[in-house]
Design a protein around this motif. Sequence first.
Motif, PDB file in Angstrom:
ATOM      1  N   ALA A 203      38.856 -16.497 -45.168  1.00 46.96           N
ATOM      2  CA  ALA A 203      38.058 -15.988 -44.061  1.00 46.96           C
ATOM      3  C   ALA A 203      37.942 -14.470 -44.093  1.00 46.96           C
ATOM      4  CB  ALA A 203      38.663 -16.434 -42.733  1.00 46.96           C
ATOM      5  N   GLY A 204      38.991 -13.788 -44.542  1.00 46.90           N
ATOM      6  CA  GLY A 204      38.937 -12.333 -44.635  1.00 46.90           C
ATOM      7  C   GLY A 204      37.870 -11.892 -45.616  1.00 46.90           C
ATOM      8  N   ALA A 205      37.852 -12.521 -46.794  1.00 45.27           N
ATOM      9  CA  ALA A 205      36.844 -12.180 -47.805  1.00 45.27           C
ATOM     10  C   ALA A 205      35.446 -12.525 -47.310  1.00 45.27           C
ATOM     11  CB  ALA A 205      37.142 -12.931 -49.106  1.00 45.27           C
ATOM     12  N   GLY A 206      35.302 -13.740 -46.747  1.00 41.32           N
ATOM     13  CA  GLY A 206      33.985 -14.170 -46.285  1.00 41.32           C
ATOM     14  C   GLY A 206      33.470 -13.353 -45.119  1.00 41.32           C
ATOM     15  N   SER A 207      34.334 -13.089 -44.148  1.00 40.91           N
ATOM     16  CA  SER A 207      33.903 -12.352 -42.958  1.00 40.91           C
ATOM     17  C   SER A 207      33.583 -10.899 -43.274  1.00 40.91           C
ATOM     18  CB  SER A 207      34.998 -12.413 -41.886  1.00 40.91           C
ATOM     19  OG  SER A 207      35.213 -13.735 -41.470  1.00 40.91           O
ATOM     20  N   ALA A 208      34.379 -10.298 -44.136  1.00 33.99           N
ATOM     21  CA  ALA A 208      34.126  -8.901 -44.500  1.00 33.99           C
ATOM     22  C   ALA A 208      32.741  -8.757 -45.109  1.00 33.99           C
ATOM     23  CB  ALA A 208      35.192  -8.423 -45.485  1.00 33.99           C
ATOM     24  N   VAL A 209      32.407  -9.676 -46.006  1.00 31.08           N
ATOM     25  CA  VAL A 209      31.094  -9.620 -46.661  1.00 31.08           C
ATOM     26  C   VAL A 209      29.997 -10.050 -45.697  1.00 31.08           C
ATOM     27  CG1 VAL A 209      29.685 -10.542 -48.536  1.00 31.08           C
ATOM     28  CG2 VAL A 209      32.082  -9.990 -48.938  1.00 31.08           C
ATOM     29  N   GLN A 210      30.225 -11.146 -44.964  1.00 35.04           N
ATOM     30  CA  GLN A 210      29.180 -11.697 -44.105  1.00 35.04           C
ATOM     31  C   GLN A 210      28.769 -10.751 -42.993  1.00 35.04           C
ATOM     32  OE1 GLN A 210      30.022 -15.079 -41.407  1.00 35.04           O
ATOM     33  NE2 GLN A 210      28.335 -16.113 -42.440  1.00 35.04           N
ATOM     34  N   LEU A 211      29.743 -10.300 -42.213  1.00 33.90           N
ATOM     35  CA  LEU A 211      29.405  -9.465 -41.063  1.00 33.90           C
ATOM     36  C   LEU A 211      28.892  -8.103 -41.481  1.00 33.90           C
ATOM     37  CD1 LEU A 211      32.381 -10.425 -38.728  1.00 33.90           C
ATOM     38  CD2 LEU A 211      30.023 -11.212 -38.592  1.00 33.90           C
ATOM     39  N   ALA A 212      29.468  -7.538 -42.544  1.00 38.51           N
ATOM     40  CA  ALA A 212      29.052  -6.213 -42.985  1.00 38.51           C
ATOM     41  C   ALA A 212      27.673  -6.240 -43.629  1.00 38.51           C
ATOM     42  CB  ALA A 212      30.082  -5.638 -43.961  1.00 38.51           C
ATOM     43  N   THR A 213      27.426  -7.227 -44.512  1.00 40.17           N
ATOM     44  CA  THR A 213      26.127  -7.276 -45.185  1.00 40.17           C
ATOM     45  C   THR A 213      25.024  -7.686 -44.216  1.00 40.17           C
ATOM     46  OG1 THR A 213      26.592  -9.528 -45.954  1.00 40.17           O
ATOM     47  CG2 THR A 213      27.049  -7.736 -47.486  1.00 40.17           C
ATOM     48  N   TYR A 214      25.346  -8.570 -43.254  1.00 40.73           N
ATOM     49  CA  TYR A 214      24.336  -8.940 -42.256  1.00 40.73           C
ATOM     50  C   TYR A 214      23.943  -7.718 -41.440  1.00 40.73           C
ATOM     51  CZ  TYR A 214      22.013 -11.094 -38.295  1.00 40.73           C
ATOM     52  OH  TYR A 214      21.090 -11.414 -37.333  1.00 40.73           O
ATOM     53  N   ASP A 215      24.923  -6.960 -41.010  1.00 34.82           N
ATOM     54  CA  ASP A 215      24.669  -5.710 -40.285  1.00 34.82           C
ATOM     55  C   ASP A 215      23.765  -4.792 -41.102  1.00 34.82           C
ATOM     56  OD1 ASP A 215      25.577  -5.400 -37.728  1.00 34.82           O
ATOM     57  OD2 ASP A 215      27.188  -4.022 -38.232  1.00 34.82           O
ATOM     58  N   HIS A 216      24.104  -4.649 -42.390  1.00 36.68           N
ATOM     59  CA  HIS A 216      23.369  -3.746 -43.275  1.00 36.68           C
ATOM     60  C   HIS A 216      21.946  -4.241 -43.491  1.00 36.68           C
ATOM     61  CE1 HIS A 216      22.974  -0.664 -46.393  1.00 36.68           C
ATOM     62  NE2 HIS A 216      22.380  -1.577 -47.132  1.00 36.68           N
ATOM     63  N   PHE A 217      21.793  -5.531 -43.818  1.00 35.51           N
ATOM     64  CA  PHE A 217      20.465  -6.094 -44.056  1.00 35.51           C
ATOM     65  C   PHE A 217      19.592  -5.984 -42.815  1.00 35.51           C
ATOM     66  CE2 PHE A 217      22.165  -8.787 -47.686  1.00 35.51           C
ATOM     67  CZ  PHE A 217      21.351  -8.195 -48.652  1.00 35.51           C
ATOM     68  N   ALA A 241      17.732 -11.388 -42.963  1.00 37.32           N
ATOM     69  CA  ALA A 241      19.064 -10.809 -43.124  1.00 37.32           C
ATOM     70  C   ALA A 241      20.082 -11.891 -43.447  1.00 37.32           C
ATOM     71  CB  ALA A 241      19.468 -10.062 -41.849  1.00 37.32           C
ATOM     72  N   SER A 242      19.943 -13.041 -42.824  1.00 35.75           N
ATOM     73  CA  SER A 242      20.866 -14.150 -43.061  1.00 35.75           C
ATOM     74  C   SER A 242      20.719 -14.722 -44.459  1.00 35.75           C
ATOM     75  CB  SER A 242      20.632 -15.258 -42.024  1.00 35.75           C
ATOM     76  OG  SER A 242      20.871 -14.791 -40.725  1.00 35.75           O
ATOM     77  N   MET A 243      19.495 -14.799 -44.959  1.00 40.14           N
ATOM     78  CA  MET A 243      19.268 -15.316 -46.307  1.00 40.14           C
ATOM     79  C   MET A 243      19.982 -14.469 -47.356  1.00 40.14           C
ATOM     80  SD  MET A 243      15.234 -16.428 -46.309  1.00 40.14           S
ATOM     81  CE  MET A 243      15.184 -16.330 -48.091  1.00 40.14           C
ATOM     82  N   GLY A 244      19.849 -13.158 -47.237  1.00 36.37           N
ATOM     83  CA  GLY A 244      20.510 -12.265 -48.187  1.00 36.37           C
ATOM     84  C   GLY A 244      22.017 -12.315 -48.044  1.00 36.37           C
ATOM     85  N   THR A 245      22.478 -12.411 -46.813  1.00 39.37           N
ATOM     86  CA  THR A 245      23.911 -12.430 -46.550  1.00 39.37           C
ATOM     87  C   THR A 245      24.597 -13.656 -47.142  1.00 39.37           C
ATOM     88  OG1 THR A 245      23.665 -11.156 -44.514  1.00 39.37           O
ATOM     89  CG2 THR A 245      25.648 -12.489 -44.716  1.00 39.37           C
ATOM     90  N   GLY A 246      23.965 -14.824 -46.988  1.00 40.31           N
ATOM     91  CA  GLY A 246      24.572 -16.076 -47.416  1.00 40.31           C
ATOM     92  C   GLY A 246      24.962 -16.094 -48.878  1.00 40.31           C
ATOM     93  N   PHE A 247      24.102 -15.542 -49.735  1.00 39.94           N
ATOM     94  CA  PHE A 247      24.383 -15.555 -51.173  1.00 39.94           C
ATOM     95  C   PHE A 247      25.616 -14.717 -51.499  1.00 39.94           C
ATOM     96  CE2 PHE A 247      23.996 -13.599 -55.369  1.00 39.94           C
ATOM     97  CZ  PHE A 247      23.987 -14.745 -56.163  1.00 39.94           C
ATOM     98  N   PRO A 308      22.265 -22.070 -44.977  1.00 45.17           N
ATOM     99  CA  PRO A 308      21.716 -22.534 -43.691  1.00 45.17           C
ATOM    100  C   PRO A 308      22.640 -22.257 -42.509  1.00 45.17           C
ATOM    101  CG  PRO A 308      21.389 -24.191 -45.385  1.00 45.17           C
ATOM    102  CD  PRO A 308      22.280 -23.138 -45.987  1.00 45.17           C
ATOM    103  N   HIS A 309      23.957 -22.385 -42.726  1.00 45.34           N
ATOM    104  CA  HIS A 309      24.900 -22.130 -41.631  1.00 45.34           C
ATOM    105  C   HIS A 309      24.803 -20.672 -41.183  1.00 45.34           C
ATOM    106  CE1 HIS A 309      28.575 -22.978 -39.265  1.00 45.34           C
ATOM    107  NE2 HIS A 309      28.828 -21.697 -39.473  1.00 45.34           N
ATOM    108  N   THR A 310      24.747 -19.764 -42.152  1.00 46.47           N
ATOM    109  CA  THR A 310      24.634 -18.340 -41.820  1.00 46.47           C
ATOM    110  C   THR A 310      23.332 -18.062 -41.086  1.00 46.47           C
ATOM    111  OG1 THR A 310      25.931 -17.755 -43.777  1.00 46.47           O
ATOM    112  CG2 THR A 310      24.627 -16.001 -42.779  1.00 46.47           C
TER     113      THR A 310
END
Length: 328
Positions: A203-217, A241-247, A308-310
Amino acid sequence: MTTQTIDVPSGVAPGVAQNNLFFAWFAGSLASCGAVTFTNPVEVVKTRLQLQGELAKATPGVERAYHNVAQAFWAIGKNEGLRGLQKGLGPGYMYQIMLNGTRLGFYEPVKNALYTGVTGSTSRGQTPIMALNVAAGGLCGVAGAALGSPFFLVKTRMQSASKFAAVGHQHNYTSSIDGLRRIWQAGGIRGLYRGMDAAMMRAGAGSAVQLATYDHFKSYISRTLAHRGLTDNSVYTHFLASMGTGFFVCLAMNPFDVVSTRMYNQKTVNGQGALYRNPFQCFYKTVASEGVLSLYKGFLAHYLRLGPHTILMFVFVEQIKALGAQYF
């Protein structure tokens, strides 16, 4: 291009609801539960693909029950029906409330605290600082994973169970309550939190990337494409933003996801994992037995779930927050 937005009416201060911690927690919980309702079947497929062939070297000619995402989805649906595809949905809801309610609810306060400590002011109106966003996302993800770990444990074990094509150890819980009760009876509080360290890494790895990249996108899209109607409140902005974040999340998280799934599902003997003592040993034994690419088992299923979840989660949470700002 026309966009769908929800505007905050005059006289209502923007962000009133968003800055309310309880509302942010509620929005994150409701949005993630809505998203997991649609994506749980792919989570079942991913779990089984990741457990299939555990610690076994590839042997030519050995038939496997699940060949790919489409075939696994079809096989589970054909032999176990909709209930099979939705296994673990109950504890999945509870896990989403604990994980995403915490990380989405506390992300903004934690991020603002970090920005204030480093720059002297909150993040509002500032150019996003990726390192601080990553740190905030990681901290919130680790906290959420720790709180939700017992439910993820039961969810994983319920999703792996199959009379048609068993993979991994079969725990055969009849319900979420049955699973929690049996785990408590066998190992107490320590048993309920078995595998939490792996889940926190995941969750640490996923959340760090997900929340930060979503914010950025989202910030980048709204800055560069505002003239085309892609504002901060646009559904299209949230979708892109979600599409880019998910990958990127899937790329970073899949190795931890494989390890977490195996740590949770392994058999327990005398209070200890029968296969792995800790996540690091699981990493080592998995790579030694199955090769480095084994850490990306179920990658496509993971992305088909996570993408899709993101998208659903962030679109839902943004609209819930916009409605909150409008009516509360």
